[in-house]
Design an enzyme around this catalytic site. Sequence first.
Site, PDB file in Angstrom:
ATOM      1  N   ARG A  67       8.490 -34.791  -0.629  1.00 58.80           N
ATOM      2  CA  ARG A  67       8.928 -36.016  -0.571  1.00 58.80           C
ATOM      3  C   ARG A  67       9.623 -36.225   0.780  1.00 58.80           C
ATOM      4  O   ARG A  67       9.916 -37.240   1.331  1.00 58.80           O
ATOM      5  CB  ARG A  67       9.727 -36.418  -1.506  1.00 58.80           C
ATOM      6  CG  ARG A  67      10.152 -37.974  -1.422  1.00 58.80           C
ATOM      7  CD  ARG A  67      10.587 -38.934  -2.757  1.00 58.80           C
ATOM      8  NE  ARG A  67      11.447 -38.051  -3.847  1.00 58.80           N
ATOM      9  CZ  ARG A  67      12.693 -37.675  -3.680  1.00 58.80           C
ATOM     10  NH1 ARG A  67      13.353 -38.306  -2.484  1.00 58.80           N
ATOM     11  NH2 ARG A  67      13.139 -36.958  -4.453  1.00 58.80           N
ATOM     12  N   TYR A 122      -0.635 -61.676   6.894  1.00 61.93           N
ATOM     13  CA  TYR A 122      -1.284 -61.489   5.931  1.00 61.93           C
ATOM     14  C   TYR A 122      -0.839 -61.789   4.484  1.00 61.93           C
ATOM     15  O   TYR A 122       0.617 -61.615   4.680  1.00 61.93           O
ATOM     16  CB  TYR A 122      -1.590 -59.788   5.758  1.00 61.93           C
ATOM     17  CG  TYR A 122      -1.980 -59.058   4.562  1.00 61.93           C
ATOM     18  CD1 TYR A 122      -3.350 -59.174   4.172  1.00 61.93           C
ATOM     19  CD2 TYR A 122      -1.173 -58.414   3.699  1.00 61.93           C
ATOM     20  CE1 TYR A 122      -3.861 -58.513   3.129  1.00 61.93           C
ATOM     21  CE2 TYR A 122      -1.661 -57.886   2.660  1.00 61.93           C
ATOM     22  CZ  TYR A 122      -2.822 -57.726   2.376  1.00 61.93           C
ATOM     23  OH  TYR A 122      -3.452 -57.166   0.877  1.00 61.93           O
ATOM     24  N   ASP A 187       1.832 -56.367  13.160  1.00 62.33           N
ATOM     25  CA  ASP A 187       0.707 -55.752  12.498  1.00 62.33           C
ATOM     26  C   ASP A 187      -0.404 -55.545  13.208  1.00 62.33           C
ATOM     27  O   ASP A 187      -1.046 -56.439  13.609  1.00 62.33           O
ATOM     28  CB  ASP A 187       0.582 -56.678  11.336  1.00 62.33           C
ATOM     29  CG  ASP A 187      -0.170 -55.898  10.178  1.00 62.33           C
ATOM     30  OD1 ASP A 187      -1.484 -55.459  10.597  1.00 62.33           O
ATOM     31  OD2 ASP A 187      -0.010 -56.350   8.964  1.00 62.33           O
ATOM     32  N   LYS A 212      -7.764 -49.871   6.151  1.00 60.78           N
ATOM     33  CA  LYS A 212      -8.681 -50.799   6.656  1.00 60.78           C
ATOM     34  C   LYS A 212      -9.632 -49.651   7.820  1.00 60.78           C
ATOM     35  O   LYS A 212     -10.280 -48.984   7.463  1.00 60.78           O
ATOM     36  CB  LYS A 212      -8.085 -52.049   7.417  1.00 60.78           C
ATOM     37  CG  LYS A 212      -7.096 -52.765   6.434  1.00 60.78           C
ATOM     38  CD  LYS A 212      -7.786 -53.412   5.065  1.00 60.78           C
ATOM     39  CE  LYS A 212      -6.845 -53.567   4.121  1.00 60.78           C
ATOM     40  NZ  LYS A 212      -5.663 -54.497   4.408  1.00 60.78           N
TER      41      LYS A 212
HETATM   42  C1  LIG Z   1      -4.542 -54.994   3.850  1.00 58.48           C
HETATM   43  C2  LIG Z   1      -3.651 -55.562   4.836  1.00 58.48           C
HETATM   44  C3  LIG Z   1      -2.315 -55.226   4.576  1.00 58.48           C
HETATM   45  C4  LIG Z   1      -1.566 -54.309   3.608  1.00 58.48           C
HETATM   46  O1  LIG Z   1      -2.200 -53.180   3.500  1.00 58.48           O
HETATM   47  P1  LIG Z   1      -2.312 -52.139   2.094  1.00 58.48           P
HETATM   48  O2  LIG Z   1      -2.862 -50.943   2.646  1.00 58.48           O
HETATM   49  O3  LIG Z   1      -3.520 -53.093   1.254  1.00 58.48           O
HETATM   50  O4  LIG Z   1      -1.074 -52.235   1.481  1.00 58.48           O
HETATM   51  C5  LIG Z   1      -1.360 -55.619   5.704  1.00 58.48           C
HETATM   52  N1  LIG Z   1      -1.698 -56.273   6.817  1.00 58.48           N
HETATM   53  C6  LIG Z   1      -2.871 -56.403   7.148  1.00 58.48           C
HETATM   54  C7  LIG Z   1      -3.401 -57.284   8.345  1.00 58.48           C
HETATM   55  C8  LIG Z   1      -3.973 -56.142   6.006  1.00 58.48           C
HETATM   56  O5  LIG Z   1      -5.156 -56.415   6.245  1.00 58.48           O
END
Ligand SMILES: *Cc1c(COP(=O)(O)O)cnc(C)c1O
Length: 408
Positions: A67, A122, A187, A212
């Site tokens: 951890r 998001y 982001d 993604k």
């Molecule tokens: C999917 C997504 C998230 C969240 O990520 P997870 O891996 O599903 O927790 C945050 N920001 C954007 C732009 C996303 O497409």
Amino acid sequence: MTDQHLHPDTMAVHSGRADLAELGVHALPIDLSTTNPLPDIERGGDSYEAMATGGRPPADGSMVYARLWNPTVARFEDALAEMEHADASVAFSSGMAAMTAVILAHTSAARKSHVVAVRPLYGGTDHLLGSGLLATETTYCHPSEVRSMMRADTGLVVVETPANPTLELVDIAEIVAAAGDVPVVVDNTFATPLLQNPLDHGAAMSLHSATKYLGGHGDVIAGVVACSERIAEALRRVRAVTGGLLHPLGAYLLHRGLTTLPVRIRQQQQNAQQIVQWLIDQPEVDEVFYPGLDGDPRGILERQMRGTGAMIAMRMSGGYAAAKAVASSVALFTHAVSLGGVDSLIQHPAALTHRPVPADARPDADVLRLSIGLENAGDLIADLAQAFAASTVMRPHRPANAAAVSSR
Ligand SMILES: *Cc1c(COP(=O)(O)O)cnc(C)c1O
């Protein structure tokens, strides 16, 4: 950080691997240990102390417990940091775990409680900030309003560009200037480090849902934040305490996936551009959302990005009924949330990814989002064409859940 970076194609293949030859191996090693031998009590204790406060394991110490530190995860973090022109990066069990750590480190842990969030975001991020779960107060605003929303207790500014799902571009340098001394997290999920490096424009952090494009194959949930070593320490401390760890097998897959990121992005983007050109001529589509389609009037794309990416949104002329029919008529596209993988996906943001967003800020009900994969662009266009044809013969019906869609 240096001004001299290798070409991203080269970094993608070689970063985080400098010591492999010395180790006598060629592929990335995986360490699944949950605990680690301690050299002696004092050095064990010192190691624990160093990592519990966000530091790295001392050279003569121990990693103590997974951890606190895992070398497979740290190796991926080094690679991603290099690709983001950052000192460090910190990986988490999901994009939302990463965002949670970023918020906690800059609000409660920093004795601040206010966040300025630039919409659109998001849906999960919008919801996390608005839910009050992390004891923060959030002011949502337009990019041009950031300066006037800043307060003495503002600890963080959150922005997403290109934004999900409308692909709007936000000028990162402009937000950074408006935020003053307050750190800005971008982001960067849609752009990836290949197309945009937010730290080069003054952002303190670049956050990815690594689920993604970084993973790219739809089989890892993960998040990562690239930043300075000082911020990385604060994030590792939150991670060590709250436990939002990335499993080493996930880190291995992400690191392996980085090697093909440049070729995937280039091909997916080329497919997307071909599909956009076709979509703009279709009577079934009212409006196509894609970076640069508006002629980039403020020069943001030109200044900030190295490409337009592979995410598209489209407004259906036939409204929600047409969107519903298209989503259920595609055959090659999978009707599913998520994005950035090798296969193409289609989804309805208002009902799914942006469902938790308040109705007045939710995407319109006639908008569908496409994530373009590596299939042949002609085949993808043919699939959309047959879905459009099917949608015009289907009779319109009321939304199954009227509350889930906005109308305006
Ligand atoms: C999917 C997504 C998230 C969240 O990520 P997870 O891996 O599903 O927790 C945050 N920001 C954007 C732009 C996303 O497409």
